[in-house]
Scaffold this active site. Structure first.
Site, PDB file in Angstrom:
ATOM      1  CB  THR A   1      58.064  25.814  37.111  1.00 29.57           C
ATOM      2  OG1 THR A   1      56.944  26.117  36.283  1.00 29.57           O
ATOM      3  CG2 THR A   1      57.938  24.416  37.691  1.00 29.57           C
TER       4      THR A   1
ATOM      5  CG  ASN B   1      57.358  29.320  30.989  1.00 31.08           C
ATOM      6  OD1 ASN B   1      58.286  28.963  30.277  1.00 31.08           O
ATOM      7  ND2 ASN B   1      56.112  29.358  30.570  1.00 31.08           N
TER       8      ASN B   1
ATOM      9  CD  GLU C   1      56.947  24.943  32.716  1.00 31.50           C
ATOM     10  OE1 GLU C   1      56.341  25.283  33.747  1.00 31.50           O
ATOM     11  OE2 GLU C   1      56.455  24.197  31.846  1.00 31.50           O
TER      12      GLU C   1
END
Length: 314
Positions: free
Chosen positions: A212, A214, A260
């Site tokens: 992901t 962030n 995220e």
């Protein structure tokens, strides 16, 4: 579109213009009515249109600590205003000294001396000057002295969002805080967007097979309620379907609230250090702590499938 910060940035040879003033946070559909009318009136008169807004939000100066969650940063508002045909945006630094300007002084210093207003377009509840003492009536009264017209546009149109409440930034913030990003999008006329720089996190998503981005969000950003959302991640001009997680990551006893975004079906993306945008399309489920990592992985797989379907349909 020209962008000015402070009265001193306005060109010395600036002529007559049509002006509208307000925070315009989010540039929602109600705001679009006012700004659109200012643009149209400017074209009728053959002069430029100017939007005047403030930084920081006036409430933060008048009542420190009361800064509302922001629906859009100033650069994003400017982009949206440019799409509406605005010729110039003036961001006025809102200081304690500026907040003490009387309504009459505000009109002279901003509208008359600097912007040479030919017309001023506002909503019915527009207030300005020290202690918000000025209103559209006073604005119109001084227009006869300083040779500008005033037109009032009703921005309080209603829709299905919020049970039919009038469109407003306050309602939009409430819906976002509740996780109703679809209701917020109805008012905004587009999905709610959160922006920021991609920073390194715990990298658990990568370990689980779902890396992901962030996103370190900008100060005072209006962030949706904790949960999983379908939406898009935009980086380097590319818009990618995404599964978005907002929350503290209770599965791993996290305490810091994060945003995220997993770019669905994308491999090998390196987004660290990039400024990205996350657009929220639909709420999928709330934040949960699962009994095992396998149960978490099953939930993530279901989330990604649902997000792929929702973004594909959109």
């Amino acid at each position: 579109m020209q962008r000015w910060r402070g009265l001193e940035d306005i060109p010395q040879d600036w002529g007559r213009s049509v002006v509208t003033i307000g925070s315009y946070d989010g540039v929602h559909r109600g705001h679009q009515l006012i700004i659109g009318r200012a643009v149209a009136r400017a074209r009728e008169l053959g002069v430029p249109s100017v939007v005047v807004t403030f930084d920081p939000h006036p409430s933060e100066v008048v009542r420190p600590g009361s800064h509302p969650p922001l629906l859009a940063p100033h650069h994003r508002r400017a982009e949206l205003m440019a799409e509406l045909g605005v010729d110039a945006v003036l961001i006025l630094p809102f200081t304690t000294e500026f907040s003490k300007l009387s309504p009459a002084d505000f009109i002279v210093k901003v509208l008359v001396d600097k912007l040479h207003a030919r017309a001023v377009i506002e909503g019915p509840n527009f207030r300005f000057g020290h202690k918000a003492a000025g209103n559209v009536g006073f604005l119109s009264e001084l227009g006869t002295t300083y040779d500008y017209e005033v037109e009032v546009v009703d921005l309080y149109v209603s829709g299905a969002a919020g049970g039919g409440e009038p469109f407003s930034s306050t309602l939009t913030r409430r819906l976002i805080a509740e996780g109703d990003v679809e209701g917020a999008a109805e008012i905004l006329g587009r999905p709610h967007r959160v922006e920021g720089v991609v920073v390194r996190g715990a990298q658990r998503g990568r370990e689980l097979g779902y890396p992901t981005a962030n996103v370190e969000t900008l100060p005072h950003t209006a962030i949706p309620a904790d949960g999983v959302y379908a939406g898009w991640l935009t980086a380097d001009g590319e818009r990618m379907p995404a599964a978005i997680s907002v929350g503290t990551n209770p599965q791993f006893d996290g305490t810091e609230r994060t945003v995220e975004a997993y770019a669905i079906d994308r491999v090998g993306l390196d987004l660290y250090g990039l400024h990205v945008a996350v657009d929220f399309l639909a709420y999928v489920r709330g934040q949960e702590k699962f009994v095992s990592i396998d149960a978490l992985l099953d939930a993530i797989a279901a989330d990604v499938k649902k997000c792929r379907e929702l973004t594909g349909a959109a």
